[in-house]
Every structure is written in C-alpha cells, then in structure tokens.
Design a protein around this motif. Structure first.
Motif, PDB file in Angstrom:
ATOM      1  N   SER A   4      20.850  37.636  81.651  1.00 56.50           N
ATOM      2  CA  SER A   4      20.083  37.139  80.513  1.00 56.50           C
ATOM      3  C   SER A   4      20.280  38.045  79.306  1.00 56.50           C
ATOM      4  O   SER A   4      20.625  39.221  79.435  1.00 56.50           O
ATOM      5  CB  SER A   4      18.588  37.064  80.860  1.00 56.50           C
ATOM      6  N   ASP A   6      18.038  38.653  75.727  1.00 56.05           N
ATOM      7  CA  ASP A   6      16.855  38.354  74.916  1.00 56.05           C
ATOM      8  C   ASP A   6      16.991  39.085  73.586  1.00 56.05           C
ATOM      9  O   ASP A   6      17.185  40.311  73.558  1.00 56.05           O
ATOM     10  CB  ASP A   6      15.578  38.809  75.618  1.00 56.05           C
ATOM     11  N   ARG A   8      15.338  39.695  69.653  1.00 59.41           N
ATOM     12  CA  ARG A   8      14.159  39.596  68.799  1.00 59.41           C
ATOM     13  C   ARG A   8      14.487  40.174  67.418  1.00 59.41           C
ATOM     14  O   ARG A   8      14.882  41.337  67.298  1.00 59.41           O
ATOM     15  CB  ARG A   8      12.976  40.392  69.390  1.00 59.41           C
ATOM     16  N   ARG A  15      13.823  34.810  67.562  1.00 54.94           N
ATOM     17  CA  ARG A  15      13.503  34.939  68.985  1.00 54.94           C
ATOM     18  C   ARG A  15      14.471  34.061  69.765  1.00 54.94           C
ATOM     19  O   ARG A  15      14.568  32.856  69.504  1.00 54.94           O
ATOM     20  CB  ARG A  15      12.054  34.524  69.258  1.00 54.94           C
ATOM     21  N   ASP A  17      16.043  33.557  73.872  1.00 55.86           N
ATOM     22  CA  ASP A  17      16.109  33.919  75.289  1.00 55.86           C
ATOM     23  C   ASP A  17      17.219  33.094  75.927  1.00 55.86           C
ATOM     24  O   ASP A  17      17.115  31.857  76.004  1.00 55.86           O
ATOM     25  CB  ASP A  17      14.781  33.634  75.994  1.00 55.86           C
ATOM     26  N   SER A  19      19.769  32.553  79.321  1.00 50.46           N
ATOM     27  CA  SER A  19      20.036  32.839  80.733  1.00 50.46           C
ATOM     28  C   SER A  19      21.446  32.360  81.043  1.00 50.46           C
ATOM     29  O   SER A  19      21.773  31.184  80.836  1.00 50.46           O
ATOM     30  CB  SER A  19      19.029  32.114  81.641  1.00 50.46           C
ATOM     31  N   ARG A  94      17.732  47.945  77.263  1.00 50.73           N
ATOM     32  CA  ARG A  94      16.919  47.532  76.108  1.00 50.73           C
ATOM     33  C   ARG A  94      17.169  48.514  74.975  1.00 50.73           C
ATOM     34  O   ARG A  94      17.203  49.735  75.189  1.00 50.73           O
ATOM     35  CB  ARG A  94      15.434  47.495  76.465  1.00 50.73           C
TER      36      ARG A  94
END
Length: 551
Positions: A4, A6, A8, A15, A17, A19, A94
């Motif tokens: 995935s 993600d 932001r 935003r 997301d 997969s 992250r």
C-alpha cells in the motif's frame, strides 16, 4: 512486494490510499494528471533525492507511508538487522516533509535516517524512469552494471585490496627515495656534524651539572681562605675548641671544692663543646668541597663552553643536543643503508604490482565470461520485443588501472544485421531504445528477489504490435513471481494489466487535486477507449478496447 501507498498533502494530492497487488499493476491517465507525483511520493518515502518542496500548498506538512511485505529471505531483512532494527514480515516506512524542508522518517515506528531508507529502497524497488535515473545509458557505469550482473564481488574485493597494497608500496618507495635524496643533499653537513657530536658526546642534564660545578669552584677561590681561618679558629690548640677544653678542665679541677656553684657552668661548657665540634666538622666538610684542582676548573669551563657553542650552532637547547645527535646518526644510518632499503622497497612494490596484475586479470576473465552471458540473455529478451534482428554487445577495452581493475565496459547495439554498432543512445530510435532498456533492466534484475519493479512510460515511442510485445513482456515478468507497476499511455500495455488504476485531476473548491481510482471491468473499457480515441470515445474505440481486454 509493495502492499500500500498512503499519501497526505503532497503537491496536488490531499489524501490518497492505494492498495497494490501482485502481478502487473498499470496506472493510466491524461498527461499532467499527476502520475509522476505518485512516483515522486514513493521516491520520497524511500529516501530518494528529488524535489526540495513537496508539501501541498496550504498544508503544514506532507506525509507518505508505504507498506511492503517481506519474504523469508528478503534482503531487506539483512539491512534492518545491520541497522539494529527488529525483524518483521511487514515493513512500514513513513516519512514526513514539513514546510521549509525539514524531513523526518520512521521504519516500523522507529526513527530512521534517510540513509537507511535508501539502503532499504535498493532491496525493495527498482525504478526505470523517463530519464533513466539508474544511468543505463551512461557508459561510465556500464562496468558496475556488468559486475552486478555477473556477481563479481569477490574478484572486485581482491582487486581493491591489491590496488591499496600497490599504492601503499608505491608511496613507501617514493617517500624513501625522497628521504634519501634529501639526506644526500646534506650529506657533508651530516657527516661533519655527526663526527663533531660523536666526539663531544653530550649527555642530558650535563650543562646544568657543569655550570653548578664551575660556580662552586669559582666560589672556592674567593671564600676558601676565610673558611680555612674559621676552621683554625674553631679547632684545638689556640682555637675555640682548645680554649674551651682548657676552661672545662680547670673548672672540673675545683668543682668539688665549690659545692654546686660550678655544676651549671660545667654542663653548659659540655654542651657548647659538642655544638662546637659539629660546627668544626661542618667547616671541614665545606673545605673539602671547596678544594679543587685549578686544572679541573679549566677543563669544566672548556667542556661547558663546547656544549653551549654546539647548541647555538645547531639551534637547539643544550639538553637537546643528545637527541639531535641521535637524529643525525639515524639520517646517516638511513643514508648508508639507503641503497639496500630502496632495493627492498622496490622488490615489495614489484610484488604488489604482480599481485594486482593477477587480481585484475582474474577480474577481467570473469567480466569476459559475464559479458558473453549478458549478451546471450539480451538476445533472449529482445526476441519477444520484436527486435530479434538486433544485436546487443558488451564491449571490453583496456583502461587505466585502478581499484576496479583495468577494463572499460560499454554497451553497444546494432539494430539491423550488417549495420554498424554503437552506443545505445546514439544508435537506437526512441521506440528501440525503450525496448533495449526494458530488456537490459530485466537482465540486470533477474536474480533480484522481492523487488517491486516500476516502469515509467517504458513504452514511449512504440505502438501497435510493438507496444503489445512490450506489454506481454511486462506481464510475463510479473507472472514470474514479481510485482510490476507500469505508468503507461499505451492501451495495448494497459490492457494486459491484472490491476488497473486511473489517475485524474479535478478542481475542488478552487483547488486542483489528483485522484486515483481503481477501475472495474466497465470503467476499464472506457479508459482504454479514451486512450485509443481521445476525449470523444467512439463505439469503434470501445470495441477495440474490449478486444484488447479479451486478448
């Protein structure tokens, strides 16, 4: 495998997301829709160097999180272990970019450096972008690529070690030659000074000792007579000791007739005689110390003046003359042994050169073997890409010796039989170049395990059956157990994807934003039809899209 992504507040993404799945994943969309932003965001969380400012306008910070699944033998596990991070089947990266440029990263919820992210990225993702950021077109790294393909780590390590030894031997020989040349330039001085100091033989502390002895003897000349008179005045006979002894005998002779009256004087005289004896003994000792041979004073002064003159001559302190003499002796010894030392160092240099030659030759041999294997592998890869008539050749030539050997490596191609070969970017057309680079990328990563391969418009410059061939090779590559992500404008390539996302740009409340939407079967038909016919989707385009999906 990338599970995935993600995102932001990065550039024009507020935003998002995503997969991802195993197999061939395709992303399509109009030019400028934001497909490159997805790659920029992925590169950001992997620690790649890219744009300085990625935070969406109006936001205080942007953030990207990527989750990867790690197989049991995935090389990322070794990177994590070396960095002191725990082992896990799932790797979460992250990274936050704050307004102003400050960046912070985490690996599985632990703070991490950009360097660690980049080390992990080498095991996780292989990107082939429109600018070929890995440098496949740059001849300066072709040798590194060949060594990676052939797995020449052991041979390279041997060459690097022998090169370091050779350089060290050359440096030692050059320094010895320079020292010998400098010593020869001052040989006359060294020999004269060495003889002079050897005869003088100065000792540490000798200057101070001689000076003290000289001062004492000079003082003895001036005070000796007075000290002798004092000794006589204190001594027996007419001296104080004799007179006090007479007084004591006289008093002792009449003491018994005087009662207690003479007892105290007699005791006092006894004590005074004892003290007087000590004083007389001290004076005698002083007389012995002051006694000297006048010739000794002359010898001490000559020695002292010689040491101080030598110290001034050579610009050192008197106590440092001994060390200075040792340095000169060492230089003379090196000068006398110079020829033998140079011969030994020259032999060591020759031995190091022989070891380097042997290691470099062994590396050249495996490179020749690997070059043939790479050429054969490229031939196999080019055929299904409709370039069966093209010839890829890895050329080796002699180069200046160095820590990576003495081979220059260049990838060349001939696009047709009988045509001259040349560098990739000089000979191949745009469409041919894309296919050459795809084939090369596949060959170079064939033994890489667990890599997610990303191709950014690898199909540029091709269409029709050729684009279909490129897509089928990408599909086969994905079906062989890898995960492939493709950003494409080719409907032939997009139709072969197992999973399809559409990237689109829209204006929301006056702000331009990018959206990524997974497409179902009907939506895929519409997207492929748009890619075929443009903004106005015709029935013919939709039929062609359905045909592409049927294969």
């Amino acid at each position: 495998m990338l599970l995935s992504l993600d995102i932001r507040d990065m550039l024009i993404i507020d935003r998002l997301d995503l997969s991802f799945q195993p197999g061939l994943n395709v992303l399509t969309g109009e030019t400028g829709a934001g497909k490159s932003i997805l790659l920029d965001s992925l590169g950001f969380v992997l620690g790649w160097r890219g744009r300085a400012e990625l935070v969406r306008q109006g936001a205080e910070e942007g953030e990207v999180t990527a989750v990867f699944a790690l197989g049991a033998d995935h090389p990322a596990r070794a990177v994590l272990a070396e960095a002191g991070f725990g082992d896990a089947d799932e790797l979460i990266l992250r990274r936050v970019n704050r307004t102003g440029g400050a960046k912070t990263a985490w690996v599985n919820d632990r703070r991490a450096s950009g360097e660690l992210l980049r080390a992990l990225s080498d095991t996780l993702v292989e990107l082939h972008g429109q600018q070929d950021d890995r440098g496949l077109l740059n001849p300066r790294i072709h040798r590194d690529l060949l060594d990676t393909f052939g797995g020449h780590e052991a041979e390279l390590a041997a060459v690097r070690a022998s090169w370091s030894a050779l350089r060290a031997a050359e440096t030692a020989l050059a320094e010895a030659e320079a020292r010998l040349e400098a010593a020869r330039a001052e040989e006359d001085f060294l020999r004269h000074a060495g003889d002079e100091l050897a005869k003088l033989a100065p000792e540490p502390g000798e200057d101070a000792a001689l000076d003290a002895r000289r001062r004492l003897m000079q003082a003895g000349q001036r005070i000796g007579e007075d000290v002798q008179k004092a000794a006589q005045a204190l001594g027996p006979g007419e001296g104080a000791e004799g007179r006090m002894g007479d007084a004591l005998r006289w008093l002792d002779g009449v003491a018994d007739k005087a009662g207690d009256a003479l007892e105290a004087p007699i005791e006092a005289l006894g004590r005074a005689l004892a003290e007087l004896g000590e004083a007389a003994q001290g004076v005698e000792t002083a007389l012995e110390a002051l006694a000297f041979d006048p010739g000794e004073l002359e010898r001490v002064e000559e020695r002292l003046f010689a040491i101080r003159a030598a110290a001034r001559k050579h610009g050192v302190a008197p106590d440092d003359l001994g060390g200075f003499a040792e340095d000169i002796a060492a230089k003379l010894a090196a000068l006398d042994a110079g020829a033998d030392d140079l011969a030994a160092l020259a032999r060591a240099r020759a031995a190091a050169a022989g070891a380097y030659d042997a290691a470099a030759a062994a590396l050249s041999a495996v490179r020749i073997t690997s070059a043939a294997a790479l050429d054969a592998a490229m031939g196999t890869e080019l055929a299904p890409l409709k370039m069966e008539r093209a010839v890829f050749t890895t050329e080796l030539a002699e180069a200046e010796p160095g820590p990576a050997g003495r081979d220059a490596v260049t990838f060349t191609v001939a696009t047709n039989p009988g045509a001259p070969s040349g560098p990739l970017n000089k000979i191949a057309s745009g469409g041919e170049l894309s296919r050459f680079l795809l084939a090369l990328k596949v060959c170079l990563t064939r033994d890489a395990h667990g890599l997610t391969m990303i191709f950014d418009e690898i199909d540029r410059g091709v269409g029709g059956a050729t684009a279909d061939a490129v897509g089928r090779r990408l599909k086969t590559l994905a079906d062989e157990g890898g995960q492939v992500l493709v950003v494409t404008h080719s409907p032939q390539v997009a139709a072969l994807g197992a999973h399809h996302w559409q990237v689109a740009k829209s204006v929301v409340d006056g702000a331009t934003l990018t959206r990524v939407t997974p497409l179902g079967e009907a939506a895929r038909v519409d997207e492929l039809a748009r890619m075929i016919s443009g903004e106005n989707i015709t029935d013919e385009a939709r039929a062609a899209a359905e045909a592409l999906l049927r294969g």
